[in-house]
Design an enzyme around this catalytic site. Sequence first.
Site, PDB file in Angstrom:
ATOM      1  N   SER A 142       0.845  -1.184   0.000  1.00  0.00           N
ATOM      2  CA  SER A 142       0.000   0.000   0.000  1.00  0.00           C
ATOM      3  C   SER A 142       0.883   1.236   0.000  1.00  0.00           C
ATOM      4  CB  SER A 142      -0.888   0.013   1.252  1.00  0.00           C
ATOM      5  OG  SER A 142      -1.529   1.255   1.437  1.00  0.00           O
ATOM      6  N   TYR A 155      -2.021  -1.111  10.509  1.00  0.00           N
ATOM      7  CA  TYR A 155      -2.017  -1.213   9.050  1.00  0.00           C
ATOM      8  C   TYR A 155      -0.710  -0.676   8.471  1.00  0.00           C
ATOM      9  CZ  TYR A 155      -3.885  -1.061   4.282  1.00  0.00           C
ATOM     10  OH  TYR A 155      -4.090  -1.257   2.939  1.00  0.00           O
TER      11      TYR A 155
END
Length: 255
Positions: A142, A155
Amino acid sequence: MFDLQGKTCLITGGAGSLGLAAARMLHAQGAHLALVDLHLSDLDEACERAFGAEAAGVLRLACDVTDEAQVRRAVARTVDRFGRIDVLVSNAGIFGTVAPIEAYPTEVFDSVMAVHVRGAFLLAKHAVPHMGQGGSIVLTSSVAATRGDPGVYAYITAKHALTGLMRVLAKDLAPRGIRVNAIAPGPVDNGFQKAVEDGLGAEIGRDGTEFFNEMIPMGRHGTADEIAASILYLASSQSGFTTGHALMADGGMSV
């Protein structure tokens, strides 16, 4: 152009928008598919929607990627069906939550790290023995792997860790002709991102989607198909001299 005819592609997070979009593109190039997700019912529904009459040819496997025994079985069933694994797309992921460090739930941190990092590690561990020259591993990272945003402890940490895992795998597997890369999407117009933005919006007191769009030079979210096209590139021999690389598909957000 993309030489995936007859290749076997194992994709985790296969019922989600990115996994399914990648599956459609790989399948269109002639690949055999093994799709993995936590619940078989989700896979069945996604496959019927995406492939229609051809869904019967897609191997669907329920698997918790944090459970080594389940991962081992999913890999074994894929090899039993197709004989080998040519492409591994480690795409399963969860977001967790946003909270200050003193309030961040330890169990949430542990679960996010387990799905992203332990899951990718276990998949590689058990799939690599069935891969050979020309094989490709793609880890879904990401733009978060380039950032440090307040409160996104699990995350962001997990996505940074995936970059390290990708680099170690790339160095280790290059002599065997197996390439390892990561795809690093920015915000994508899908249900996963909407849930993130709804939670963020509640925290910051404004629309979360608008907040992200303002940070993206292209001024919009990506689409699942745009990210899948980058996965297709990394899966194929078109990226034959590319390994150990994180391909940013983020509309310029990391620039």
